[in-house]
Design a protein around this motif. Structure first.
Motif, PDB file in Angstrom:
ATOM      1  N   SER A 210       0.828  -1.388   0.032  1.00 23.66           N
ATOM      2  CA  SER A 210       0.006  -0.108  -0.037  1.00 23.66           C
ATOM      3  C   SER A 210       0.777   1.237  -0.080  1.00 23.66           C
ATOM      4  O   SER A 210       0.515   2.369   0.383  1.00 23.66           O
ATOM      5  N   THR A 211       2.244   1.169  -0.552  1.00 25.01           N
ATOM      6  CA  THR A 211       2.994   2.365  -0.701  1.00 25.01           C
ATOM      7  C   THR A 211       3.335   2.475  -1.936  1.00 25.01           C
ATOM      8  O   THR A 211       3.596   1.392  -2.681  1.00 25.01           O
ATOM      9  N   ILE A 212       3.424   3.773  -2.512  1.00 22.19           N
ATOM     10  CA  ILE A 212       3.720   3.955  -3.943  1.00 22.19           C
ATOM     11  C   ILE A 212       5.244   4.613  -3.808  1.00 22.19           C
ATOM     12  O   ILE A 212       5.720   5.529  -3.230  1.00 22.19           O
ATOM     13  N   TYR A 213       6.223   3.480  -4.425  1.00 24.17           N
ATOM     14  CA  TYR A 213       7.626   4.152  -4.315  1.00 24.17           C
ATOM     15  C   TYR A 213       7.782   4.697  -5.773  1.00 24.17           C
ATOM     16  O   TYR A 213       7.733   3.824  -7.039  1.00 24.17           O
ATOM     17  N   TYR A 214       8.647   5.614  -5.921  1.00 28.07           N
ATOM     18  CA  TYR A 214       8.913   6.395  -7.212  1.00 28.07           C
ATOM     19  C   TYR A 214      10.254   6.638  -7.229  1.00 28.07           C
ATOM     20  O   TYR A 214      11.061   7.178  -6.292  1.00 28.07           O
ATOM     21  N   PHE A 215      10.911   5.848  -8.351  1.00 23.26           N
ATOM     22  CA  PHE A 215      12.364   6.023  -8.476  1.00 23.26           C
ATOM     23  C   PHE A 215      12.579   6.813  -9.878  1.00 23.26           C
ATOM     24  O   PHE A 215      12.202   6.643 -10.946  1.00 23.26           O
ATOM     25  N   ASN A 216      13.438   7.992  -9.605  1.00 24.52           N
ATOM     26  CA  ASN A 216      13.863   8.644 -10.704  1.00 24.52           C
ATOM     27  C   ASN A 216      15.372   8.861 -10.756  1.00 24.52           C
ATOM     28  O   ASN A 216      15.870   9.634  -9.846  1.00 24.52           O
ATOM     29  N   SER A 217      16.168   8.210 -11.748  1.00 27.82           N
ATOM     30  CA  SER A 217      17.574   8.322 -11.774  1.00 27.82           C
ATOM     31  C   SER A 217      17.945   9.672 -12.279  1.00 27.82           C
ATOM     32  O   SER A 217      19.333  10.050 -12.217  1.00 27.82           O
ATOM     33  N   GLN A 218      17.249  10.780 -12.447  1.00 32.26           N
ATOM     34  CA  GLN A 218      17.821  11.970 -13.066  1.00 32.26           C
ATOM     35  C   GLN A 218      16.917  13.187 -12.180  1.00 32.26           C
ATOM     36  O   GLN A 218      16.178  13.826 -12.678  1.00 32.26           O
TER      37      GLN A 218
END
Length: 194
Positions: free
Chosen positions: A112-120
């Motif tokens: 129930s958690t939204i993990y957002y990964f942005n390498s820039q």
């Protein structure tokens, strides 16, 4: 021996062959050498190779972890679809590659958690609000995860695939990827999809 998996590339938003639900990858997508060639250093990964790689690494863990893989081929409109929200709620883990403004990022929904990964990453990134905006109405916590930053413009897809491998396949692996490691990870990806 060169493998050829000939395919007519679908347009963004078009149903991938074999998908039971639009935008969901549930069998190995067809691919060819030109898709594999996007794994070479200095190349942008295309959505087909991202789908193929993620399917390949997730198939061993997807049943026991109840993972749904959304296609990297999705245009951003899928985020507003009720179907996507329903599918996310029906699975323990959702893997959602995101393409916006010539940049790949990754969303993983887990516990129930939204993990957002942005390498820039930078403090005024337009990616965050565009990619995460549609998730604001989900009754879930959103975590913007800090991790390795890409060194070249074309490595965002590599980092996107790497984070999935770290979080879901090899959870003991430290999620850090240096510039040199990105080149080596491309080679490892090529071996895994062949």
């Amino acid at each position: 021996e060169e493998q050829s998996h000939q395919v007519d590339l679908p347009l963004p938003g078009e149903v991938l062959e074999g998908a039971k639900v639009e935008g969901v990858v549930n069998k190995l997508p067809k691919f060819n050498q030109s898709n594999i060639d996007t794994l070479k250093p200095g190349k942008w990964l295309d959505y087909i190779i991202i789908d193929v790689y993620l399917y390949t690494i997730l198939k061993s863990v997807s049943e026991k972890q109840d993972i749904i893989q959304f296609s990297a081929n999705n245009d951003q409109d899928i985020y507003s679809q009720k179907k996507m929200k329903q599918l996310i709620s029906e699975h323990k883990i959702s893997v959602i590659p995101s393409w916006y403004n010539n940049h790949w990022s990754m969303i993983i929904v887990k516990n129930s958690t939204i993990y957002y990964f942005n390498s820039q990453k930078n403090s005024k990134s337009p990616y965050d609000s565009h990619i995460l905006g549609p998730f604001k109405d989900y009754d879930m916590k959103i975590v913007n995860v800090a991790f390795s930053q890409q060194c070249t413009l074309e490595d965002c897809g590599v980092y996107t695939c790497f984070i999935v491998k770290c979080m879901l396949v090899d959870e003991k692996h430290y999620c850090s990827l240096s510039c040199f490691d990105a080149i080596e990870f491309r080679k490892a990806m090529m071996e895994e999809v062949k």
